[in-house]
Scaffold this motif. Structure first.
Motif, short mmCIF file in Angstrom:
data_model
loop_
_atom_site.label_atom_id
_atom_site.label_comp_id
_atom_site.label_asym_id
_atom_site.label_seq_id
_atom_site.Cartn_x
_atom_site.Cartn_y
_atom_site.Cartn_z
N TYR A 1 3.65 6.80 0.06
CA TYR A 1 2.28 7.29 0.12
C TYR A 1 2.02 8.44 -0.86
O TYR A 1 1.07 8.39 -1.65
CB TYR A 1 1.87 7.70 1.55
N GLU B 1 7.42 -4.84 8.62
CA GLU B 1 6.66 -4.36 7.46
C GLU B 1 6.93 -2.89 7.21
O GLU B 1 6.01 -2.10 7.03
CB GLU B 1 5.16 -4.58 7.72
N SER C 1 1.94 4.29 11.92
CA SER C 1 2.96 4.70 10.97
C SER C 1 3.74 5.88 11.54
O SER C 1 3.28 6.54 12.47
CB SER C 1 2.29 5.10 9.65
N LYS D 1 0.81 -1.24 0.00
CA LYS D 1 0.00 0.00 0.00
C LYS D 1 0.84 1.28 0.00
O LYS D 1 0.36 2.33 -0.39
CB LYS D 1 -0.95 0.02 1.20
C1 LIG Z 1 0.46 0.81 6.67
C2 LIG Z 1 0.94 -0.41 7.29
C3 LIG Z 1 2.32 -0.71 7.28
C4 LIG Z 1 3.36 0.23 6.76
O1 LIG Z 1 3.69 1.17 7.71
P1 LIG Z 1 4.93 2.18 7.50
O2 LIG Z 1 4.74 3.16 8.57
O3 LIG Z 1 4.80 2.75 6.14
O4 LIG Z 1 6.17 1.40 7.67
C5 LIG Z 1 2.72 -1.92 7.79
N1 LIG Z 1 1.82 -2.80 8.31
C6 LIG Z 1 0.50 -2.53 8.34
C7 LIG Z 1 -0.42 -3.53 8.91
C8 LIG Z 1 0.01 -1.33 7.84
O5 LIG Z 1 -1.29 -1.07 7.90
#
Ligand SMILES: *Cc1c(COP(=O)(O)O)cnc(C)c1O
Length: 650
Positions: A556, A352, A267, A117
């Motif tokens: 983003y 992640e 985030s 995403k």
């Molecule tokens: C949006 C999201 C991320 C990414 O977060 P970052 O702050 O961009 O590293 C990771 N895991 C989940 C479940 C998310 O919703």
């Protein structure tokens, strides 16, 4: 207060110019501090890009990239993507996890995944998968379309595909398809009801899932995304639900499918303390569950690794008080300690991180196409018999203004300007008198500003004058398309002219875009305080292009933009660095942005029919003899070319 701020606030041109150096540029724009080793100010006063950490000699002058783009038929604004920065970031994350694991004698491995995403562009996903191959770096999907992409693109059989987000039966079936084609898909249960759906589906299809449980953490992330965690979080299972889920799976003979414990507390986590607390909380849950016989192998610590957009290394919303090394050490050592204390096997760690992987690799380059100056208005202010007393009074203030009375003059002129507006509404002042008052008012403000700068102490209320006198630079882009978070959540993005950095920027500006929306502006910049409303930029020179860069837009911003005013996507230029090239780079690919006809089509228009309608009207005028046939054909061509053309200003 440092020298830069002092001089620029006082707008003392000579002093500022004399003292200006590359170091001053660095202090003003903090390029090194947010640049993460990729961006710096070069000796030539241009932005330098060093896209590979392992090859510090490889250095690209951003101005040369822009020149090369300008020499082709690619119109600005453009997104520039540095593929090597993307690769470097993926390598850096994986290498740091690996070296920390080794150093700590940690027994688990690291299996990172990139959350789709954050930047769903195919080229970005392909580059990340390719750079991550030797680290078994995988993908994370949070929706059906992302999962469908992940199934096709995460081709490394040793990496993970982590599945988050709300899931319907179709989503779960796709996940099980992943299992069938030997992808390591882990279905993270976000909501209890997903579990019952999954159990019946897996039975009917005869495919055993691999399950993760997302826990609703008590610790709160700090910063804009605080509500992603805590009891009221949208996603995740409470401890009671986790225990029920385990019981249910045990009854169904599926307890052995529970492999992963997941959390994500938000985030852009600005404060390292939130991460430490999350590691502590989750490692306690992990060790207890393992001791209860749950066969967990992985802990997924989610995203949240922050990007220092404003270069302040602070807990500002657009910054963070830690770096990658510290983040990783806190995770690895935290889990090691908790597990050792309880004599539990160290889990493999999944993370992640999205923002931190992609933010640096792209920037938006746009041209300043105009200047809007409040004090530009000038009208002949010569005295006229019978003129209104307000006009005479303001003229008198101007004539008597000195270093002894500048504050009083400012107060008086402010009051008179207000009175003038009232008087005009009552039809007491003429338009001509109002024009004189405006001219005198701005001239006085300019003088007050000049006089006050010589003073040691500047009264509080005069500190707003620089902002009142500041220019708005009109930039050829749309905030809603290219810097959505600047508009939506007051995110600070570094904005820097790409050249002339060896020259003092003498104008204090805010930026406005070309949408006809008064929200289409940027007035939050890197400043000495948390944010500054104004950005120092250079005077525009006649006949010379002035380009600015919006940096760190790769996470983003790249993909969240909307169609406000139908401007649509930007032209994209993909840069690959190349040692044997005299300029150290080449343009690998150009992806055309939105043509007018494309954006119209998405809104259900049919450009061909539109062209026919306009052609018919022109034909009619030709028949009536109002337009000459040759001229008519030109008009038709013109309309059709505009339909095919770029949406932004030419
Ligand atoms: C949006 C999201 C991320 C990414 O977060 P970052 O702050 O961009 O590293 C990771 N895991 C989940 C479940 C998310 O919703």
């Amino acid at each position: 207060m440092n020298v830069e701020k002092n001089t620029i606030e006082n707008n003392n041109a000579t002093e500022y110019t004399n003292e200006w150096s590359i170091e001053s540029a660095e202090k003003t724009y903090r390029v090194n501090r947010w640049g993460n080793g990729y961006f710096s100010v070069g000796e030539h006063g241009c932005i330098n890009v060093t896209p590979r950490h392992d090859q510090p000699g490889l250095s690209i002058n951003l101005q040369e990239v822009v020149d090369e783009i300008a020499a082709t038929d690619i119109d600005f604004p453009v997104v520039i993507r540095f593929h090597d920065i993307l690769r470097s970031q993926v390598e850096r994350l994986n290498r740091t996890f690996r070296s920390t694991i080794e150093e700590a004698d940690y027994e688990g491995r690291y299996f990172g995944v990139f959350p789709v995403k954050v930047n769903q562009m195919r080229e970005v996903i392909e580059e990340i998968v390719s750079a991550g191959k030797r680290f078994d770096y995988g993908l994370e999907a949070g929706s059906k379309p992302e999962l469908i992409a992940a199934l096709a693109y995460n081709t490394n059989k040793n990496s993970l595909t982590i599945l988050n987000g709300y899931k319907d039966e179709e989503y779960l079936k796709l996940a099980l398809l992943g299992q069938k084609i030997h992808r390591n898909t882990i279905i993270v249960i976000e909501k209890y009801s997903e579990l019952t759906k999954l159990i019946s589906l897996s039975k009917s299809l005869g495919i055993k899932p691999v399950i993760g449980l997302r826990v609703k953490m008590m610790v709160k992330g700090r910063g804009k995304w605080e509500s992603s965690s805590g009891e009221r979080a949208k996603f995740g299972l409470s401890i009671a639900e986790i225990l029920n889920a385990i019981d249910l799976l045990e009854q169904e003979n599926l307890k052995d499918t529970i492999k992963l414990l997941h959390f994500h507390i938000g985030s852009q986590l600005t404060d390292i303390r939130a991460i430490k607390e999350a590691v502590q909380e989750s490692s306690l849950i992990y060790t207890q569950l393992v001791k209860q016989g749950v066969p967990l192998e992985y802990v997924d610590v989610g995203g949240g690794l922050a990007v220092d957009y404003d270069g302040s290394q602070s807990t500002n919303d657009s910054s963070c008080n830690y770096d990658l090394t510290e983040y990783i050490a806190d995770i690895i050592y935290g889990f090691k300690q908790s597990c050792d204390l309880e004599s539990v096997q160290h889990p493999h760690i999944v993370s992640e991180s999205g923002r931190a992987m992609t933010a640096h690799h792209s920037c938006v380059i746009t041209k300043i196409v105009g200047e809007i100056q409040p004090s530009d208005k000038s009208y002949n202010t010569r005295k006229k018999t019978g003129e209104h007393i307000i006009v005479s009074n303001i003229r008198e203030i101007e004539n008597n203004l000195s270093s002894d009375n500048f504050q009083e003059s400012f107060n008086d002129v402010s009051q008179l300007k207000e009175q003038a507006m009232q008087a005009f509404k009552l039809s007491v002042l003429t338009l001509e008198e109002l024009a004189k008052i405006e001219t005198l008012y701005w001239r006085i403000l300019n003088t007050v500003e000049k006089v006050s700068q010589a003073e040691e102490f500047i009264p509080e209320e005069l500190k707003e004058i620089p902002e009142m006198l500041s220019s708005q630079y009109l930039a050829n882009f749309s905030v809603f398309q290219s810097a959505a978070d600047s508009w939506a959540i007051d995110q600070v993005l570094p904005i820097v002219p790409i050249a002339r950095l060896n020259e003092a920027p003498l104008k204090l500006c805010s930026l406005v875009d070309i949408t006809c929306d008064s929200d289409g502006k940027i007035d939050k910049f890197i400043g000495d305080e948390e944010v500054s409303k104004l950005l120092p930029l250079h005077q525009l020179n006649d006949g010379e292009d002035y380009y600015i860069g919006l940096f760190l837009t790769g996470a983003y911003q790249d993909v969240m933009g909307d169609m406000h005013n139908l401007f649509g996507r930007l032209n994209e230029v993909h840069i690959v660095s190349y040692d044997d090239d005299p300029k150290d780079f080449y343009i690998e690919e150009v992806v055309k942005g939105s043509a007018v006809k494309n954006v119209l089509s998405t809104m259900q228009y049919t450009p061909e029919i539109m062209a026919q309608v306009v052609k018919k009207e022109i034909d009619k005028q030709i028949q009536r003899g109002k337009i000459k046939p040759r001229e008519g054909v030109n008009w038709i061509d013109f309309y059709e070319n505009c339909l095919d053309g770029y949406t932004y200003l030419k």
